[in-house]
Motif scaffolding. Sequence first.
Motif, PDB file in Angstrom:
ATOM      1  N   UNK A 110       0.876  -1.179   0.000  1.00 19.03           N
ATOM      2  CA  UNK A 110       0.000   0.000   0.000  1.00 19.03           C
ATOM      3  C   UNK A 110       0.906   1.219   0.000  1.00 19.03           C
ATOM      4  N   UNK A 111       0.626   2.168  -0.894  1.00 20.62           N
ATOM      5  CA  UNK A 111       1.461   3.359  -1.030  1.00 20.62           C
ATOM      6  C   UNK A 111       0.603   4.606  -0.873  1.00 20.62           C
TER       7      UNK A 111
ATOM      8  N   UNK B 177      -3.898   7.235  -2.695  1.00 25.01           N
ATOM      9  CA  UNK B 177      -3.531   5.915  -2.188  1.00 25.01           C
ATOM     10  C   UNK B 177      -3.463   4.970  -3.381  1.00 25.01           C
ATOM     11  N   UNK B 178      -2.428   4.098  -3.369  1.00 31.25           N
ATOM     12  CA  UNK B 178      -2.159   3.252  -4.530  1.00 31.25           C
ATOM     13  C   UNK B 178      -1.935   1.805  -4.116  1.00 31.25           C
TER      14      UNK B 178
ATOM     15  N   UNK C 108      -3.640   3.772  -8.704  1.00 36.75           N
ATOM     16  CA  UNK C 108      -4.339   4.552  -7.673  1.00 36.75           C
ATOM     17  C   UNK C 108      -5.780   4.083  -7.489  1.00 36.75           C
ATOM     18  N   UNK C 109      -6.227   4.067  -6.221  1.00 40.80           N
ATOM     19  CA  UNK C 109      -7.626   3.734  -5.948  1.00 40.80           C
ATOM     20  C   UNK C 109      -8.310   4.816  -5.105  1.00 40.80           C
ATOM     21  N   UNK C 110      -7.558   5.849  -4.709  1.00 40.33           N
ATOM     22  CA  UNK C 110      -8.146   6.979  -3.993  1.00 40.33           C
ATOM     23  C   UNK C 110      -7.331   8.209  -4.344  1.00 40.33           C
ATOM     24  N   UNK C 111      -8.021   9.307  -4.716  1.00 41.30           N
ATOM     25  CA  UNK C 111      -7.288  10.481  -5.206  1.00 41.30           C
ATOM     26  C   UNK C 111      -8.085  11.743  -4.871  1.00 41.30           C
TER      27      UNK C 111
ATOM     28  N   UNK D  26      -1.476   9.456 -13.044  1.00 43.52           N
ATOM     29  CA  UNK D  26      -0.887   8.738 -11.915  1.00 43.52           C
ATOM     30  C   UNK D  26      -0.865   7.224 -12.109  1.00 43.52           C
ATOM     31  N   UNK D  27      -1.298   6.719 -13.218  1.00 42.58           N
ATOM     32  CA  UNK D  27      -1.051   5.311 -13.536  1.00 42.58           C
ATOM     33  C   UNK D  27       0.392   5.233 -14.037  1.00 42.58           C
TER      34      UNK D  27
END
Length: 675
Positions: free
Chosen positions: A548-549, A588-589, A615-618, A662-663
């Motif tokens: 998790x990043x 969050x990635x 990314x799954x939250x931005x 951000x991908x």
Amino acid sequence: MRTLLCWLFCLSAFLSTAQDYYITIKGTITDAEDGKPVSYAHVGIPAKGIGTITSYSGRFTLKVPKVYLPASLEVSFLGYKNYRKKINVSTQQLDIRLQRSFTDLQEIIVMDESRVEDIIRRAVGRIPDNYPRKPSSSIGFYRESKTDKNDKYVYLAEGVLELYKTSYKNAKEGQTRVIQGRQIALISPEEMLKQSDFYSGHLSGHRFDFVKNREDFIDEKYFPDYKYWIQNITTYNDRPVYMISFDQEDNSPRGRMKGTIYIDTLSYAFLRAEFEILPDGLRKINDYPLYTGRWKANKYVVQYQQFNDKWYLKEALREGRWRDGGIYTNEYLVTELKEGRARPLRYNDRVGREESFLEVTGEYDEDFWKQYNTAPLGSELQETVQQLQNNQKAQEVFDSTFMAKLQKHRDSLAVAQNGSAVDKASYKIGSSMRPKQAKKRKRRKEVGMRWRTGIGVNRLLTTATALNVTFQDKDQQTILSLDGNIEAQDYEIFTPYDLDLFFGPWIIRWGISPEYFKNIYKEHSFGVGYELRLSQRRPFFLRGFVQHSHIIHALKLGQADNSYGDFKVSGDKFKSDKINVYYGSERHNLKTSLELAVGLSPATQLFFSATYMLPFSDKRIIYLWERDRLFLFRRRVRVPVSNDQVVVSQNEVRFDRSITDYNSFIFTIGFARRM
């Protein structure tokens, strides 16, 4: 048939030649005045750099290659005149009586402490002249032993080692390989498994070299922490030698040793040191290279020899009393100095600091030590081994299959502890039965930590964008207003810092990446990985990670003038007249990585990794950073664009979009080092 006969003839000739390669000289060295044995005297061929030492009873055994004959054998010891004698092929037994040596320099014993410190200071300054400026290579004999709390010996290991030592101009530790070795269990395997593991003893030739490591009692910056005085004047190599004693200065916490240093009065070379760690010094648990762990006592003897006008390590002895009361001893004796250019040891041959000598010793053969010189057993250890022989356990102790069976027994107990049914009695100590087939030893599951850093490039495609940012107070009054431009860019450069905790092939990784250059780039990551070893020679590793990043990435929009005065943002008070404004994202990635690593040394690796960020939250953010105040007092705050105090617009239309793709892919190269 003729081919077979020819092959047998060549093999016989080779074995005969090997047996005739050297001669063996045995003897006894005693004091010429009282006839008492001289223990630990040096016996050898100084011109060829080979030698050994006498036992406690003054006996020695020296193996000399015939190619060196005729040669001059020399015996030397502190306080005695050197003994020299020509030897040849017929020399087999020598009984030598050493004459004591006296010096007429007793008047210089009375010196004030500053003059004594000047002697040590001068000796340190002469290290580049007296010790090798280039790497050197040597063959040595190593022995380690352990007693229990009742001073009964429980373990003994011996080995012939090759040492590659770096120049005395730097403190970098050298390398060690095991040429051959053996291990002797003086107790049953069940009891052996209860003993504590000890590491790094086989690096004694590097660790205890007080001259190369510049231990603190010869380091000028520690002089105020010690008191020094001339204890006596003795001789070595028929030359006068200072005996300088030292102890902890009163109420000095940094003075952690006491002992005696021997310095040649003419060349100012360090010849020998005897020192021990004081009780206060033992409180420092990790004092590598001297020791690590909770020890009740640690004593050292280190001695040097002269070869081709330079001084080299000859002998290093350490005796430590472990927390359970037992004595653990490391003894290293240089038996041959190699001439010519020294080369680093092959990676696969090196024995690392984290490896136990017990795990890497070789196998037995009939003439185990062959042409190599060894150090004699101490009197108590010799008595222990002799008692075993008297009890008809010599075959058990020195049998060539004993250690293979001991390891098999250890493995069987490990399997039994995991729930498998194993007949522990089937591996009887001392049995003469040879195993049907040697099983490949399983790789021990390693547990440890590794620090990792390097240079990373995150491929972030950013579009050039012009924006207006306005900050307002609660009454809708403008605090800051800035029209700025974000430049187009393709990547961000950063420095990763990762800490790996590994348990066998499984790895837990925690990492941070601070900002670099003009933009803000901060990452925190946490996750797990798995490691595959691709090569059994020079190690190559392939590792995969899922983490998790959390990344904060903001690009500089410009610098705003603060004419409003002091104001608060998210509870932080801003006072600066100049404030940098950044626009970016907090996201969050899911971070997936593949990493290829190659070993450069047992503790260091070079790695290359490729990472994909999903990314799954931005959410969009504005960063404010004070600029015209002292660094420690600069406020730096991030504010969501959705905050009522923030208005971001483009062409008078509210703006809340990402300007960066951000991908992204990340490529990193760097070094990892085991801690």
